[in-house]
Design an enzyme around this catalytic site. Structure first.
Site, PDB file in Angstrom:
ATOM      1  N   GLY A  78     -15.598 -58.584  -1.001  1.00  0.00           N
ATOM      2  CA  GLY A  78     -16.107 -59.343   0.145  1.00  0.00           C
ATOM      3  C   GLY A  78     -16.368 -58.516   1.387  1.00  0.00           C
ATOM      4  N   ILE A  85     -17.884 -58.177   6.603  1.00  0.00           N
ATOM      5  CA  ILE A  85     -17.077 -59.054   5.753  1.00  0.00           C
ATOM      6  C   ILE A  85     -17.822 -60.366   5.528  1.00  0.00           C
ATOM      7  CG2 ILE A  85     -15.760 -59.995   7.721  1.00  0.00           C
ATOM      8  CD1 ILE A  85     -13.291 -60.057   5.785  1.00  0.00           C
ATOM      9  N   CYS A  86     -17.693 -60.875   4.319  1.00  0.00           N
ATOM     10  CA  CYS A  86     -18.397 -62.092   3.934  1.00  0.00           C
ATOM     11  C   CYS A  86     -17.430 -63.272   4.015  1.00  0.00           C
ATOM     12  CB  CYS A  86     -18.903 -61.898   2.502  1.00  0.00           C
ATOM     13  SG  CYS A  86     -19.974 -63.202   1.958  1.00  0.00           S
ATOM     14  N   VAL A  87     -17.429 -63.976   5.153  1.00  0.00           N
ATOM     15  CA  VAL A  87     -16.633 -65.195   5.279  1.00  0.00           C
ATOM     16  C   VAL A  87     -17.490 -66.293   5.900  1.00  0.00           C
ATOM     17  CG1 VAL A  87     -14.283 -64.228   5.306  1.00  0.00           C
ATOM     18  CG2 VAL A  87     -15.549 -64.355   7.424  1.00  0.00           C
ATOM     19  N   ARG A  91     -20.466 -67.259   9.455  1.00  0.00           N
ATOM     20  CA  ARG A  91     -21.890 -67.469   9.195  1.00  0.00           C
ATOM     21  C   ARG A  91     -22.245 -68.930   9.435  1.00  0.00           C
ATOM     22  NH1 ARG A  91     -20.962 -65.197   3.601  1.00  0.00           N
ATOM     23  NH2 ARG A  91     -21.469 -67.340   3.145  1.00  0.00           N
TER      24      ARG A  91
END
Length: 148
Positions: A78, A85-87, A91
């Site tokens: 992630g 960081i992909c959270v 987003r």
């Protein structure tokens, strides 16, 4: 200015009620940018490592989400090579009511508990799913090399 007051209040709250395993240090010249570090949990694939990242609040905070950039390299599905960081809460799920304490807790949780779902790094996610022992060995190796 709304953003400044909100950030000052949240910083005061975080100082009074720190998140275990997490340090925050606002930059001297701007309260809008924090140097942060997460000490990985003892049950995490990254145990023994400390991972540094920058949290930047935009001028129109809290109406726009802060940005997060990891400066410590990490082998994580992630978190990509650029340190992003992909959270979801940073987003499409961002709301002005979300506190920085919540953001930091989510980042800490994501770091300590890598998941192959919604990955930034599909190859690492596939390895976590299909060859967990190899994933864990690589995560441990990178932690020793970059975060010890």
């Amino acid at each position: 200015m709304t953003a400044l007051r909100r950030i000052q209040k949240e910083l005061k709250d975080l100082t009074a009620n720190p998140i275990q395993g997490l340090t925050i240090d606002p930059k001297d010249d701007s309260i809008f940018e924090w140097a942060c570090a997460i000490k990985a949990a003892s049950d995490s694939p990254y145990k023994g490592g400390t991972f540094h990242f920058t949290l930047k609040m935009p001028d129109n905070f809290p109406f726009k989400a802060p940005s997060v950039t990891f400066t410590t390299k990490i082998y994580h599905p992630g978190i990509n090579e650029e340190g992003h960081i992909c959270v979801p809460i940073l987003r499409d799920e961002w709301k002005p009511s979300i506190t920085l304490s919540t953001v930091l807790s989510v980042i800490q949780e994501k770091l300590n508990n890598p998941s192959p779902d919604d990955p930034f790094e599909p190859d690492i996610a596939a390895q976590l799913k299909n060859d967990k022992s190899k994933f864990l060995a690589t995560a441990k190796e990178w932690t020793k090399k970059h975060a010890s």
